[in-house]
Design a protein around this motif. Structure first.
Motif, PDB file in Angstrom:
ATOM      1  N   GLY A  81       0.809  -1.214   0.000  1.00 48.91           N
ATOM      2  CA  GLY A  81       0.000   0.000   0.000  1.00 48.91           C
ATOM      3  C   GLY A  81       0.839   1.260   0.000  1.00 48.91           C
ATOM      4  O   GLY A  81       1.961   1.288   0.520  1.00 48.91           O
ATOM      5  N   LEU A  82       0.302   2.307  -0.612  1.00 42.85           N
ATOM      6  CA  LEU A  82       0.912   3.642  -0.585  1.00 42.85           C
ATOM      7  C   LEU A  82       2.370   3.616  -1.063  1.00 42.85           C
ATOM      8  O   LEU A  82       3.243   4.224  -0.447  1.00 42.85           O
ATOM      9  CB  LEU A  82       0.821   4.242   0.822  1.00 42.85           C
ATOM     10  CG  LEU A  82      -0.585   4.326   1.427  1.00 42.85           C
ATOM     11  CD1 LEU A  82      -0.523   4.898   2.836  1.00 42.85           C
ATOM     12  CD2 LEU A  82      -1.508   5.158   0.551  1.00 42.85           C
ATOM     13  N   ASN A  83       2.615   2.950  -2.183  1.00 41.27           N
ATOM     14  CA  ASN A  83       3.986   2.797  -2.661  1.00 41.27           C
ATOM     15  C   ASN A  83       4.401   3.864  -3.670  1.00 41.27           C
ATOM     16  O   ASN A  83       5.450   3.752  -4.280  1.00 41.27           O
ATOM     17  CB  ASN A  83       4.179   1.402  -3.261  1.00 41.27           C
ATOM     18  CG  ASN A  83       5.646   1.032  -3.401  1.00 41.27           C
ATOM     19  OD1 ASN A  83       6.498   1.534  -2.662  1.00 41.27           O
ATOM     20  ND2 ASN A  83       5.953   0.162  -4.351  1.00 41.27           N
ATOM     21  N   TYR A  84       3.553   4.889  -3.857  1.00 42.17           N
ATOM     22  CA  TYR A  84       3.901   6.055  -4.677  1.00 42.17           C
ATOM     23  C   TYR A  84       3.641   7.295  -3.823  1.00 42.17           C
ATOM     24  O   TYR A  84       2.551   7.441  -3.257  1.00 42.17           O
ATOM     25  CB  TYR A  84       3.055   6.094  -5.947  1.00 42.17           C
ATOM     26  CG  TYR A  84       3.373   5.005  -6.949  1.00 42.17           C
ATOM     27  CD1 TYR A  84       4.050   5.296  -8.136  1.00 42.17           C
ATOM     28  CD2 TYR A  84       2.984   3.685  -6.722  1.00 42.17           C
ATOM     29  CE1 TYR A  84       4.335   4.290  -9.059  1.00 42.17           C
ATOM     30  CE2 TYR A  84       3.267   2.677  -7.640  1.00 42.17           C
ATOM     31  CZ  TYR A  84       3.943   2.990  -8.797  1.00 42.17           C
ATOM     32  OH  TYR A  84       4.223   2.001  -9.704  1.00 42.17           O
ATOM     33  N   ASP A  86       2.996  10.388  -4.433  1.00 42.22           N
ATOM     34  CA  ASP A  86       1.878  11.252  -4.789  1.00 42.22           C
ATOM     35  C   ASP A  86       0.538  10.569  -4.526  1.00 42.22           C
ATOM     36  O   ASP A  86      -0.464  11.233  -4.278  1.00 42.22           O
ATOM     37  CB  ASP A  86       1.978  11.737  -6.235  1.00 42.22           C
ATOM     38  CG  ASP A  86       2.643  10.748  -7.168  1.00 42.22           C
ATOM     39  OD1 ASP A  86       2.788   9.569  -6.786  1.00 42.22           O
ATOM     40  OD2 ASP A  86       3.023  11.151  -8.279  1.00 42.22           O
ATOM     41  N   HIS A  87       0.501   9.232  -4.566  1.00 38.97           N
ATOM     42  CA  HIS A  87      -0.732   8.532  -4.194  1.00 38.97           C
ATOM     43  C   HIS A  87      -0.959   8.617  -2.689  1.00 38.97           C
ATOM     44  O   HIS A  87      -2.096   8.790  -2.234  1.00 38.97           O
ATOM     45  CB  HIS A  87      -0.673   7.073  -4.633  1.00 38.97           C
ATOM     46  CG  HIS A  87      -1.819   6.256  -4.147  1.00 38.97           C
ATOM     47  ND1 HIS A  87      -3.135   6.597  -4.385  1.00 38.97           N
ATOM     48  CD2 HIS A  87      -1.869   5.110  -3.408  1.00 38.97           C
ATOM     49  CE1 HIS A  87      -3.935   5.696  -3.841  1.00 38.97           C
ATOM     50  NE2 HIS A  87      -3.189   4.794  -3.229  1.00 38.97           N
ATOM     51  N   PRO A 250      -0.940   8.060  -8.578  1.00 38.55           N
ATOM     52  CA  PRO A 250      -2.108   8.883  -8.244  1.00 38.55           C
ATOM     53  C   PRO A 250      -3.181   8.832  -9.321  1.00 38.55           C
ATOM     54  O   PRO A 250      -2.939   8.376 -10.439  1.00 38.55           O
ATOM     55  CB  PRO A 250      -1.519  10.287  -8.125  1.00 38.55           C
ATOM     56  CG  PRO A 250      -0.308  10.272  -8.999  1.00 38.55           C
ATOM     57  CD  PRO A 250       0.260   8.888  -8.839  1.00 38.55           C
ATOM     58  N   GLY A 251      -4.382   9.300  -8.920  1.00 44.23           N
ATOM     59  CA  GLY A 251      -5.487   9.365  -9.851  1.00 44.23           C
ATOM     60  C   GLY A 251      -6.618   8.410  -9.527  1.00 44.23           C
ATOM     61  O   GLY A 251      -7.533   8.232 -10.333  1.00 44.23           O
ATOM     62  N   VAL A 252      -6.565   7.803  -8.346  1.00 47.17           N
ATOM     63  CA  VAL A 252      -7.665   6.922  -7.956  1.00 47.17           C
ATOM     64  C   VAL A 252      -8.898   7.763  -7.648  1.00 47.17           C
ATOM     65  O   VAL A 252      -8.815   8.969  -7.381  1.00 47.17           O
ATOM     66  CB  VAL A 252      -7.277   6.052  -6.743  1.00 47.17           C
ATOM     67  CG1 VAL A 252      -6.100   5.170  -7.092  1.00 47.17           C
ATOM     68  CG2 VAL A 252      -6.971   6.900  -5.507  1.00 47.17           C
ATOM     69  N   GLY A 253     -10.057   7.116  -7.678  1.00 46.48           N
ATOM     70  CA  GLY A 253     -11.303   7.843  -7.467  1.00 46.48           C
ATOM     71  C   GLY A 253     -11.374   8.527  -6.125  1.00 46.48           C
ATOM     72  O   GLY A 253     -11.906   9.643  -6.000  1.00 46.48           O
TER      73      GLY A 253
END
Length: 286
Positions: A81-84, A86-87, A250-253
């Motif tokens: 989880g959370l491996n970027y 910006d995400h 990034p860019g998930v709903g």
């Protein structure tokens, strides 16, 4: 090699993709691309078969068959989880100091063009394009990150479909929001490691209803695939054919303003350079 499984659910046959139109049938050589195949040196066993049959033009043509996940149901699906960075930021969560680990039920695995179903009671079903790692041998307590390279069979596109309310608002483990049926499309093929020139330079993208939602690259991962495999090997035994989902850009709903979540009849299209593309239609709860 590019390994695929084609045919109806439960009756897929193993093949090696040559190009968009042709493949080498391997069903007379191996039973399936499963734990036994990877653990018994199956990749090395089929290399010369694929080369010989290709050279002899002993190939078949794709004829609209269903494409299944490129590996049979794995022993486990592990997720990071959370491996970027910006995400993590769009999720309102701190960048992790160590990989965040959660699991998905292995029965979430479906083909890259199969339908995705919203679970009962869902209000926040979301999308996540990710790089998947397939483990090539039984692995534990790796001595170094470099050793992890030899433990990886190949890479695959995955869509880590998630239900955010179940994941974040219902207490307990993230797995609650990750393990609904159909929540892990994978494929269309498994690219063996020798086919990928730079696993840390793969562009990735995802569209919903023709609108670009995610654009990223594996180069912005916090923890790269080799680090992840080495790290996980210190806590658990990785079995041949295991799948590791390595996180999403990034860019998930959930991160949009306002948030946007999947609805019945939506269409997700996604892909990673060198690993192919996927397309799923979203169905309502059953």
């Amino acid at each position: 090699m590019y390994l695929m499984r084609i045919g109806e659910p439960g009756a897929e046959k193993p093949v090696a993709r040559i190009d968009d139109e042709t493949y080498v049938d391997l069903s007379d050589v191996v039973t399936d691309f499963d734990e036994k195949f990877f653990g018994d040196g199956g990749l090395d066993r089929i290399r010369h078969v694929v080369a010989q049959r290709t050279a002899a033009d002993q190939v078949s043509r794709f004829a609209g068959e269903r494409i299944g996940a490129p590996v049979a149901r794995p022993h486990q699906i592990l997720c990071i989880g959370l491996n970027y960075r910006d995400h993590a930021a769009e999720s309102g969560m701190p960048v992790p100091d160590e990989p965040i680990l959660f699991t998905k039920s292995p029965n979430t695995l479906i083909g890259p063009y199969d339908n995705v179903r919203i679970p009962r009671g869902s209000t926040k079903t979301d999308w996540e394009v990710e790089l998947g790692i397939v483990i090539g041998r039984r692995t534990s307590y790796l001595d170094s990150v470099e050793d992890a390279r030899d433990a990886i069979a190949g890479y695959v596109v995955v869509n880590d479909v998630s239900e955010r309310a179940f994941q974040l608002e219902r207490g307990g483990q993230w797995s609650k929001g990750k393990s609904a049926e159909t929540f892990n499309p994978a494929g269309p093929w498994l690219a063996t490691t020798d086919e990928i020139d730079d696993v840390l330079g793969l562009d990735m993208w995802l569209d919903v209803n023709g609108v670009r939602r995610q654009t990223g690259s594996t180069k912005t991962m916090i923890f790269d695939p080799y680090f992840i495999v080495h790290y996980l090997s210190q806590f658990l035994v990785l079995e041949p054919g295991d799948l590791i989902n390595t996180g999403t850009p990034p860019g998930v709903g959930m991160g949009l303003t306002p948030p946007v979540y999947l609805q019945p009849s939506d269409v997700m299209e996604l892909g990673i350079r060198q690993l192919g593309t996927q397309r799923q239609r979203v169905l309502g709860p059953r």
